[in-house]
Design an enzyme around this catalytic site. Structure first.
Site, PDB file in Angstrom:
ATOM      1  N   HIS A 182      -2.672  -1.366  -2.970  1.00 23.37           N
ATOM      2  CA  HIS A 182      -3.871  -0.153  -2.704  1.00 23.37           C
ATOM      3  C   HIS A 182      -4.174   0.771  -3.760  1.00 23.37           C
ATOM      4  CE1 HIS A 182      -4.103  -2.181   1.479  1.00 23.37           C
ATOM      5  NE2 HIS A 182      -5.327  -3.447   0.567  1.00 23.37           N
ATOM      6  N   ASP A 241      -4.464  -4.223   6.582  1.00 26.28           N
ATOM      7  CA  ASP A 241      -4.722  -6.120   5.507  1.00 26.28           C
ATOM      8  C   ASP A 241      -3.346  -6.870   4.807  1.00 26.28           C
ATOM      9  OD1 ASP A 241      -6.606  -6.816   3.534  1.00 26.28           O
ATOM     10  OD2 ASP A 241      -5.459  -5.714   1.610  1.00 26.28           O
ATOM     11  N   MET A 256      -0.266   1.473   5.443  1.00 16.96           N
ATOM     12  CA  MET A 256      -0.543   1.251   5.982  1.00 16.96           C
ATOM     13  C   MET A 256      -1.642   0.156   6.938  1.00 16.96           C
ATOM     14  SD  MET A 256      -2.457   5.884   6.720  1.00 16.96           S
ATOM     15  CE  MET A 256      -2.980   5.342   5.112  1.00 16.96           C
ATOM     16  N   SER A 271       0.253  -0.850   0.170  1.00 27.59           N
ATOM     17  CA  SER A 271       0.106   0.059   0.051  1.00 27.59           C
ATOM     18  C   SER A 271       0.396   1.091  -0.093  1.00 27.59           C
ATOM     19  CB  SER A 271      -0.518  -0.092   1.427  1.00 27.59           C
ATOM     20  OG  SER A 271      -1.986   1.386   1.185  1.00 27.59           O
ATOM     21  N   THR A 272       0.628   1.956   1.437  1.00 28.37           N
ATOM     22  CA  THR A 272       1.373   3.534   1.032  1.00 28.37           C
ATOM     23  C   THR A 272       3.462   3.298   0.595  1.00 28.37           C
ATOM     24  OG1 THR A 272      -0.185   3.789   2.745  1.00 28.37           O
ATOM     25  CG2 THR A 272       2.241   5.259   2.244  1.00 28.37           C
TER      26      THR A 272
END
Length: 378
Positions: free
Chosen positions: A215, A311, A308, A188-189
Site C-alpha cells: 500500500h 486487506d 493495518m 502495508s505499514t
C-alpha cells in the site's frame, strides 16, 4: 485510559498548527509538545518521552532522516510517522527515513481547496495510524485507505481490533506439496522493511514470478521497486500493464492501480486496472489474490506481511479453498499485526512466522513444488 502522547516536529508553523489542531480534536491523543527542527526534537523527546512522534522530512539544522537515525542510534523506540510530499524527491526522502528507522509516513495535504479540507485529510490519514501504532485497550482502530486515492476519498472506515485484543492464531496443517506457479505478497505499514528482509533473505532467484501489493501511492512504488532490486537475488520492477510474468522477477503493484493476472493469451501476464478501491485500498491485495486464484487455481503461495487493516484476508479464503498455501508474518515481528493477524486468527494461515524466517519458508514451499514451467497456464 491515558491519551497517546504525541510530539509534532515540523519547520512550518502552518503544518505544526494543522497537525496539532487535528490531533487535539481526538480525546485519545494529547499533543505534548512541538519542535521546529530535528535538533530541537532530540531534546524534546528526551524531556517529554512521547509515545509517538510526527516528523517532517526536510528541516533546517537537522532534517527528518538525520533525526530518525539519531533517535534510533540512542535507543529511542517510539513510532515515528514521517510527513512527506507526493513527489520524486519526497518519495526518495521518505524511503530513506523508513530505512533509517521511521515507522510509517503520510503525505502532506497539498492542493487542498481550504484549510477545512486540509484538516480533514490529515485527520483521515494520520489518526488511524497513531491509534494502530500505539494501541490502547479501549481503542477500535479506524483504518482508511493508505494509498494515493485516500486523500480524496470519503473517510469511510472499518473496525480493526488492536493486536493486544487479537484472538490466538488458529493452526492449519500444511497442505501436501503442490505445484506453485505464482507467489503473491501483501504488505502495508512496515512493509518496505519487511519486503527488504524477505527479498534479502532469498538464497536464489525465485523459480516463479512474485507479485506484490504494497500500500503506497504512485512514485513511491516505483522508487521502492528500484531499491528492492538492489537487496537480493531477484529482479524487482514496478509492474506495467500486459507484461509477461517471468521467473526470478518480483512485480510491485503501481500506486493507485490494482494488479492482477491475465491468462487470455495462454500465458501469465500482468493486468492493471483502475476499478474502485477494495478494503479502501488501491492497489488491494484481495484483488491480486483472487485474480491469481482464477489464473492458476491452487498452484499458488500467498504471503501476508505487516500492515493495518484486513486487506488480503478474503483473498486468502480463496487461496486456501483452491488448495494453495498461506504464510503470514507473526505479531512480534510486525509493525502492525492487522493484515497478517486477520488471516491468522481466521484460521487461514498454514504457518505464522517471524519475518526473517519467511524467506526460508517460501523457498521450502517452492523447492517441494512440482510446478510445470512458469507461464504455461493450464
Amino acid at each position: 485510559m491515558s491519551p497517546i502522547r504525541v510530539l509534532v516536529v515540523d519547520d512550518s508553523v502552518v503544518v505544526r498548527r494543522i497537525v496539532s489542531d487535528v490531533l487535539r480534536q481526538d480525546r485519545r491523543i494529547e499533543v505534548v509538545g512541538i519542535a521546529a527542527n530535528g535538533r530541537l526534537a532530540l531534546t524534546k523527546v528526551e524531556q517529554l518521552q512521547p509515545d509517538l512522534v510526527t516528523m517532517d522530512v526536510e528541516m533546517p539544522e537537522m532534517n527528518g532522516i538525520e533525526t530518525v537515525a539519531a533517535l534510533r542510534a540512542r535507543g529511542d523506540r517510539m513510532p515515528i510517522i514521517m510527513f512527506s510530499t507526493l513527489t520524486e524527491r519526497g518519495a526518495t526522502a521518505t524511503l530513506d527515513a523508513l530505512a533509517a528507522g521511521a515507522t510509517d509516513y503520510v503525505t502532506k495535504p497539498t492542493g487542498t481547496a481550504s484549510v477545512h479540507e486540509a484538516l480533514a485529510r490529515v485527520a483521515h490519514d494520520l489518526i488511524p495510524r497513531i491509534l494502530a501504532l500505539v494501541p490502547r485497550n479501549e481503542d477500535v482502530v479506524d483504518v482508511p485507505a493508505p494509498s494515493a486515492h485516500a486523500a480524496h476519498a470519503a473517510p469511510v472506515v472499518e473496525h480493526v481490533v488492536p493486536p493486544r485484543h487479537a484472538a490466538e492464531p488458529v493452526a492449519r496443517p500444511m497442505p501436501p506439496a503442490h505445484p506453485v506457479q505464482l507467489v503473491v505478497v501483501a504488505s502495508s505499514t512496515g512493509g518496505p522493511d519487511a519486503l527488504t528482509r524477505v527479498l534479502r533473505g532469498l538464497t536464489v532467484p525465485p523459480p516463479v514470478p512474485v507479485l506484490v501489493v504494497q500500500h503506497m501511492p504512485p512514485v513511491f512504488t516505483r522508487q521502492l521497486a528500484a531499491r528492492l532490486d538492489r537487496v537480493g537475488p531477484a529482479t524487482v520492477v514496478e509492474a506495467g500493464d500486459d507484461e509477461p510474468l517471468l521467473p526470478g522477477h518480483v512485480y510491485i503493484a503501481p500506486g493507485d492501480r490494482h494488479l492482477g493476472v491475465d491468462t487470455r493469451t495462454g500465458m501469465l501476464r500482468t493486468a492493471l486496472d483502475d476499478s474502485p478501491p477494495i478494503n479502501f485500498c488501491r492497489p488491494a491485495a484481495d484483488v491480486l489474490f483472487r485474480s491469481a486464484v482464477r489464473a492458476v487455481r491452487g498452484e499458488l503461495l500467498a504471503v501476508v506481511l505487516t500492515g493495518m487493516g484486513v486487506d488480503g484476508r478474503q483473498g486468502c479464503v480463496e487461496v486456501v479453498g483452491a488448495g494453495g498455501t498461506v504464510l503470514v508474518q507473526d505479531q512480534p515481528s510486525s509493525v502492525v499485526w492487522g493484515m497478517p493477524g486477520a488471516v491468522a486468527t481466521a484460521g487461514l494461515a498454514h504457518r505464522v512466522l517471524p519475518v526473517d524466517q519467511i524467506p526460508a519458508a517460501v523457498e521450502d514451499v517452492l523447492t517441494h513444488a512440482t510446478a510445470e514451467p512458469t507461464g504455461a497456464h493450464r
